[in-house]
Design a protein around this motif. Structure first.
Motif, PDB file in Angstrom:
ATOM      1  N   LEU A  46       0.805  -1.228   0.000  1.00 38.81           N
ATOM      2  CA  LEU A  46       0.000   0.000   0.000  1.00 38.81           C
ATOM      3  C   LEU A  46       0.842   1.284   0.000  1.00 38.81           C
ATOM      4  O   LEU A  46       0.621   2.166  -0.840  1.00 38.81           O
ATOM      5  CB  LEU A  46      -0.957  -0.003   1.196  1.00 38.81           C
ATOM      6  CG  LEU A  46      -2.279  -0.746   1.009  1.00 38.81           C
ATOM      7  CD1 LEU A  46      -3.043  -0.793   2.322  1.00 38.81           C
ATOM      8  CD2 LEU A  46      -3.123  -0.074  -0.072  1.00 38.81           C
ATOM      9  N   PRO A  47       1.794   1.466   0.929  1.00 39.91           N
ATOM     10  CA  PRO A  47       2.556   2.725   0.910  1.00 39.91           C
ATOM     11  C   PRO A  47       3.371   2.901  -0.362  1.00 39.91           C
ATOM     12  O   PRO A  47       3.544   4.026  -0.847  1.00 39.91           O
ATOM     13  CB  PRO A  47       3.456   2.615   2.146  1.00 39.91           C
ATOM     14  CG  PRO A  47       3.510   1.166   2.474  1.00 39.91           C
ATOM     15  CD  PRO A  47       2.199   0.596   2.050  1.00 39.91           C
ATOM     16  N   VAL A  48       3.880   1.790  -0.913  1.00 39.00           N
ATOM     17  CA  VAL A  48       4.624   1.877  -2.174  1.00 39.00           C
ATOM     18  C   VAL A  48       3.711   2.378  -3.282  1.00 39.00           C
ATOM     19  O   VAL A  48       4.070   3.268  -4.063  1.00 39.00           O
ATOM     20  CB  VAL A  48       5.223   0.503  -2.548  1.00 39.00           C
ATOM     21  CG1 VAL A  48       5.917   0.574  -3.900  1.00 39.00           C
ATOM     22  CG2 VAL A  48       6.186   0.031  -1.470  1.00 39.00           C
ATOM     23  N   GLY A  49       2.500   1.812  -3.351  1.00 38.44           N
ATOM     24  CA  GLY A  49       1.553   2.231  -4.381  1.00 38.44           C
ATOM     25  C   GLY A  49       1.157   3.686  -4.250  1.00 38.44           C
ATOM     26  O   GLY A  49       1.079   4.415  -5.249  1.00 38.44           O
ATOM     27  N   TRP A  50       0.917   4.134  -3.012  1.00 39.43           N
ATOM     28  CA  TRP A  50       0.550   5.547  -2.819  1.00 39.43           C
ATOM     29  C   TRP A  50       1.703   6.465  -3.220  1.00 39.43           C
ATOM     30  O   TRP A  50       1.483   7.519  -3.845  1.00 39.43           O
ATOM     31  CB  TRP A  50       0.169   5.802  -1.357  1.00 39.43           C
ATOM     32  CG  TRP A  50      -1.135   5.224  -0.909  1.00 39.43           C
ATOM     33  CD1 TRP A  50      -1.345   4.401   0.153  1.00 39.43           C
ATOM     34  CD2 TRP A  50      -2.430   5.418  -1.505  1.00 39.43           C
ATOM     35  NE1 TRP A  50      -2.675   4.067   0.268  1.00 39.43           N
ATOM     36  CE2 TRP A  50      -3.366   4.682  -0.735  1.00 39.43           C
ATOM     37  CE3 TRP A  50      -2.871   6.135  -2.610  1.00 39.43           C
ATOM     38  CZ2 TRP A  50      -4.724   4.648  -1.038  1.00 39.43           C
ATOM     39  CZ3 TRP A  50      -4.239   6.097  -2.913  1.00 39.43           C
ATOM     40  CH2 TRP A  50      -5.139   5.373  -2.148  1.00 39.43           C
ATOM     41  N   ALA A  51       2.924   6.080  -2.875  1.00 37.74           N
ATOM     42  CA  ALA A  51       4.079   6.919  -3.229  1.00 37.74           C
ATOM     43  C   ALA A  51       4.241   7.020  -4.742  1.00 37.74           C
ATOM     44  O   ALA A  51       4.498   8.106  -5.279  1.00 37.74           O
ATOM     45  CB  ALA A  51       5.346   6.352  -2.587  1.00 37.74           C
ATOM     46  N   VAL A  52       4.098   5.892  -5.423  1.00 40.14           N
ATOM     47  CA  VAL A  52       4.217   5.907  -6.891  1.00 40.14           C
ATOM     48  C   VAL A  52       3.099   6.754  -7.494  1.00 40.14           C
ATOM     49  O   VAL A  52       3.318   7.519  -8.448  1.00 40.14           O
ATOM     50  CB  VAL A  52       4.183   4.471  -7.450  1.00 40.14           C
ATOM     51  CG1 VAL A  52       4.164   4.494  -8.987  1.00 40.14           C
ATOM     52  CG2 VAL A  52       5.390   3.684  -6.957  1.00 40.14           C
ATOM     53  N   LEU A  53       1.897   6.648  -6.939  1.00 36.32           N
ATOM     54  CA  LEU A  53       0.787   7.460  -7.431  1.00 36.32           C
ATOM     55  C   LEU A  53       1.057   8.947  -7.228  1.00 36.32           C
ATOM     56  O   LEU A  53       0.765   9.771  -8.104  1.00 36.32           O
ATOM     57  CB  LEU A  53      -0.511   7.057  -6.718  1.00 36.32           C
ATOM     58  CG  LEU A  53      -1.774   7.856  -7.082  1.00 36.32           C
ATOM     59  CD1 LEU A  53      -2.070   7.773  -8.572  1.00 36.32           C
ATOM     60  CD2 LEU A  53      -2.966   7.364  -6.272  1.00 36.32           C
ATOM     61  N   ALA A  54       1.633   9.303  -6.090  1.00 37.63           N
ATOM     62  CA  ALA A  54       1.941  10.712  -5.830  1.00 37.63           C
ATOM     63  C   ALA A  54       2.922  11.264  -6.855  1.00 37.63           C
ATOM     64  O   ALA A  54       2.781  12.404  -7.329  1.00 37.63           O
ATOM     65  CB  ALA A  54       2.512  10.867  -4.420  1.00 37.63           C
ATOM     66  N   VAL A  55       3.894  10.458  -7.227  1.00 42.19           N
ATOM     67  CA  VAL A  55       4.914  10.908  -8.177  1.00 42.19           C
ATOM     68  C   VAL A  55       4.363  10.996  -9.595  1.00 42.19           C
ATOM     69  O   VAL A  55       4.705  11.902 -10.359  1.00 42.19           O
ATOM     70  CB  VAL A  55       6.138   9.961  -8.130  1.00 42.19           C
ATOM     71  CG1 VAL A  55       7.123  10.290  -9.243  1.00 42.19           C
ATOM     72  CG2 VAL A  55       6.817  10.040  -6.769  1.00 42.19           C
ATOM     73  N   THR A  56       3.492  10.058  -9.953  1.00 41.95           N
ATOM     74  CA  THR A  56       3.049   9.932 -11.353  1.00 41.95           C
ATOM     75  C   THR A  56       1.654  10.486 -11.612  1.00 41.95           C
ATOM     76  O   THR A  56       1.141  10.366 -12.723  1.00 41.95           O
ATOM     77  CB  THR A  56       3.082   8.459 -11.789  1.00 41.95           C
ATOM     78  OG1 THR A  56       2.165   7.703 -10.975  1.00 41.95           O
ATOM     79  CG2 THR A  56       4.484   7.881 -11.650  1.00 41.95           C
ATOM     80  N   SER A  57       1.021  11.087 -10.618  1.00 40.58           N
ATOM     81  CA  SER A  57      -0.369  11.510 -10.773  1.00 40.58           C
ATOM     82  C   SER A  57      -0.563  12.628 -11.793  1.00 40.58           C
ATOM     83  O   SER A  57      -1.691  12.914 -12.193  1.00 40.58           O
ATOM     84  CB  SER A  57      -0.946  11.953  -9.418  1.00 40.58           C
ATOM     85  OG  SER A  57      -0.167  12.994  -8.854  1.00 40.58           O
ATOM     86  N   VAL A  58       0.518  13.265 -12.225  1.00 39.59           N
ATOM     87  CA  VAL A  58       0.396  14.287 -13.271  1.00 39.59           C
ATOM     88  C   VAL A  58       0.122  13.665 -14.630  1.00 39.59           C
ATOM     89  O   VAL A  58      -0.291  14.355 -15.564  1.00 39.59           O
ATOM     90  CB  VAL A  58       1.677  15.153 -13.350  1.00 39.59           C
ATOM     91  CG1 VAL A  58       1.838  15.962 -12.076  1.00 39.59           C
ATOM     92  CG2 VAL A  58       2.904  14.296 -13.617  1.00 39.59           C
ATOM     93  N   HIS A  59       0.346  12.361 -14.746  1.00 39.23           N
ATOM     94  CA  HIS A  59       0.132  11.664 -16.012  1.00 39.23           C
ATOM     95  C   HIS A  59      -1.210  10.940 -15.957  1.00 39.23           C
ATOM     96  O   HIS A  59      -1.405  10.043 -15.119  1.00 39.23           O
ATOM     97  CB  HIS A  59       1.261  10.667 -16.266  1.00 39.23           C
ATOM     98  CG  HIS A  59       2.623  11.287 -16.254  1.00 39.23           C
ATOM     99  ND1 HIS A  59       3.045  12.179 -17.210  1.00 39.23           N
ATOM    100  CD2 HIS A  59       3.655  11.167 -15.362  1.00 39.23           C
ATOM    101  CE1 HIS A  59       4.279  12.559 -16.944  1.00 39.23           C
ATOM    102  NE2 HIS A  59       4.666  11.963 -15.822  1.00 39.23           N
ATOM    103  N   PRO A  60      -2.170  11.262 -16.813  1.00 41.36           N
ATOM    104  CA  PRO A  60      -3.519  10.702 -16.732  1.00 41.36           C
ATOM    105  C   PRO A  60      -3.570   9.176 -16.744  1.00 41.36           C
ATOM    106  O   PRO A  60      -4.317   8.574 -15.973  1.00 41.36           O
ATOM    107  CB  PRO A  60      -4.222  11.294 -17.956  1.00 41.36           C
ATOM    108  CG  PRO A  60      -3.513  12.587 -18.198  1.00 41.36           C
ATOM    109  CD  PRO A  60      -2.080  12.319 -17.844  1.00 41.36           C
ATOM    110  N   VAL A  61      -2.778   8.528 -17.615  1.00 41.85           N
ATOM    111  CA  VAL A  61      -2.829   7.065 -17.697  1.00 41.85           C
ATOM    112  C   VAL A  61      -2.375   6.445 -16.376  1.00 41.85           C
ATOM    113  O   VAL A  61      -3.019   5.532 -15.837  1.00 41.85           O
ATOM    114  CB  VAL A  61      -1.971   6.551 -18.866  1.00 41.85           C
ATOM    115  CG1 VAL A  61      -1.896   5.022 -18.831  1.00 41.85           C
ATOM    116  CG2 VAL A  61      -2.550   7.014 -20.195  1.00 41.85           C
ATOM    117  N   ALA A  62      -1.261   6.931 -15.855  1.00 35.40           N
ATOM    118  CA  ALA A  62      -0.759   6.418 -14.579  1.00 35.40           C
ATOM    119  C   ALA A  62      -1.757   6.681 -13.464  1.00 35.40           C
ATOM    120  O   ALA A  62      -1.957   5.831 -12.578  1.00 35.40           O
ATOM    121  CB  ALA A  62       0.585   7.063 -14.247  1.00 35.40           C
ATOM    122  N   LEU A  63      -2.403   7.839 -13.487  1.00 32.11           N
ATOM    123  CA  LEU A  63      -3.393   8.173 -12.463  1.00 32.11           C
ATOM    124  C   LEU A  63      -4.533   7.166 -12.470  1.00 32.11           C
ATOM    125  O   LEU A  63      -4.941   6.661 -11.415  1.00 32.11           O
ATOM    126  CB  LEU A  63      -3.929   9.582 -12.701  1.00 32.11           C
ATOM    127  CG  LEU A  63      -5.034  10.060 -11.749  1.00 32.11           C
ATOM    128  CD1 LEU A  63      -4.537  10.098 -10.315  1.00 32.11           C
ATOM    129  CD2 LEU A  63      -5.547  11.441 -12.179  1.00 32.11           C
TER     130      LEU A  63
END
Length: 382
Positions: free
Chosen positions: A275-292
């Protein structure tokens, strides 16, 4: 399966939609009522407060009422507060309606769960309970995105009107078909059951459930503004993002329901660590719509899957609280659902960066690993 079980499932679907829909309406509510985005996002926390207060109180109070009167009364009150919410121009009043809606939601569930089980044949009682729980997860898949679309097209108030309208068929059928007798509950020792809270395994399980749900809702309450202000998606895409989260949640709950047994097994531990790994990756990549979209789906699955497994865990380690065990789990989850968005709201208001809500999720989920490993008392390999 008796038709009335599905009637109860419809009501639970409407209530689940109401619980989660505020996250998709945050921009419209903030603009219309002239409040900060963080304050509008706190409406999710308001609902959690009502569930925290209502779950244990209603579990005891409603157990002694005739079931038809209890179900109809709670559902009528639920409709009424949504009408008030749709009409008000006051944010404090709107906030108050969310608390009251949650209290009566908790009361409805406290009655509906045993009614559904009692109406079904013995071999289908688990399935009857699953129908009600499916109403909550399906609200994430369909109800919440639909509310977001409706709010975008016709204003946030229309979503409140829609929830109230959705409850009406169920309310009519409750008056006509619900069992009219009293619950017939044997005497409850509230003091004895409350003592279960003092047991270390119960406190640890509730803490873990609260932390996981706090991480979930810290981000969920801000998904709409993350989509529009961080990923720069059009407002119409918010409903799709919420649906993606809901699909993940439905898959996670389904998998947890088939594999969980109340024990902290290795698979659940790996999910908690992920879970924390996924949230961290989401925080970094959330500017990209596909990754979001992709990571929102993944985190929805992991978060709700872990949350569902932890509900079973709380009840598993509290066998001496057959009446209040479920409410213990509800309180734990909603403590997290309250504190997560509040903490994220403070941080995002101070920094004016909505991605920080996701970092709050990552931090809370990281803290959750400690009681998980402590309870399991096992060292993960590698």
């Amino acid at each position: 399966m008796p038709l009335f079980v599905y009637v109860l499932g419809l009501a639970v679907f409407a209530q689940g939609t109401s619980e989660f829909m505020a996250s998709g309406l945050v921009p419209g509510i903030a603009g219309d009522l002239s409040v900060p985005v963080g304050a509008a996002a706190a409406l999710t926390s308001a609902y959690a407060v009502g569930m925290i207060v209502g779950a244990p109180a209603m579990a005891v109070l409603s157990a002694r009422w005739p079931r038809r009167r209890a179900l109809a009364g709670f559902l009528t009150a639920f409709v009424a507060v949504h009408v008030i919410g749709a009409l008000t121009t006051s944010f404090p009043v709107l906030f108050g309606t969310r608390v009251v809606a949650a209290v009566v939601n908790a009361g409805f569930l406290a009655v509906a769960m045993p009614v559904a089980a009692a109406l079904a044949p013995k071999e289908k009682q688990a399935r009857a309970t699953a129908v009600l729980l499916a109403g909550v997860t399906l609200s994430c898949v369909a109800g919440v995105p639909a509310g977001s679309v409706l709010g975008e097209l016709a204003g946030w108030r229309s979503a409140f009107w829609a929830v109230a309208t959705l409850c009406l068929p169920a309310l009519v059928l409750v008056f006509r078909s619900a069992p009219a007798d009293a619950a017939g509950l044997s005497e409850i020792s509230i003091r004895r059951e409350a003592r279960e809270l003092k047991a270390r395994p119960v406190r640890r399980a509730m803490t873990l459930a609260a932390l996981v749900n706090g991480a979930t809702f810290a981000t969920f309450a801000f998904l709409a503004v993350i989509a529009t202000d961080v990923a720069h998606l059009p407002a119409g895409a918010v409903s799709g993002l919420l649906a993606a989260f809901g699909v993940g949640a439905f898959i996670g709950v389904t998998v947890a329901g088939r594999t969980g047994d109340g024990e902290l097994r290795r698979g659940l531990l790996w999910a908690l660590c992920g879970l924390p790994v996924g949230w961290a990756v989401l925080a970094v990549t959330s500017v990209h719509p596909v990754a979001l979209f992709v990571l929102t789906t993944v985190q929805g699955g992991l978060s709700f899957g872990c949350g569902s497994a932890l509900v079973a865990r709380v009840m598993h380690v509290a066998p001496g609280a057959p009446t209040l065990g479920g409410s213990f789990a509800t309180v734990a989850l909603n403590v997290g659902a309250f504190l997560g968005p509040v903490l994220a709201g403070f941080v995002t208001e101070a920094t004016e960066e909505y991605r920080h809500a996701i970092w709050i999720s990552a931090a809370i989920a990281t803290v959750a690993i400690v009681p998980a490993l402590s309870a399991r008392r096992v060292k993960l390999p590698g």
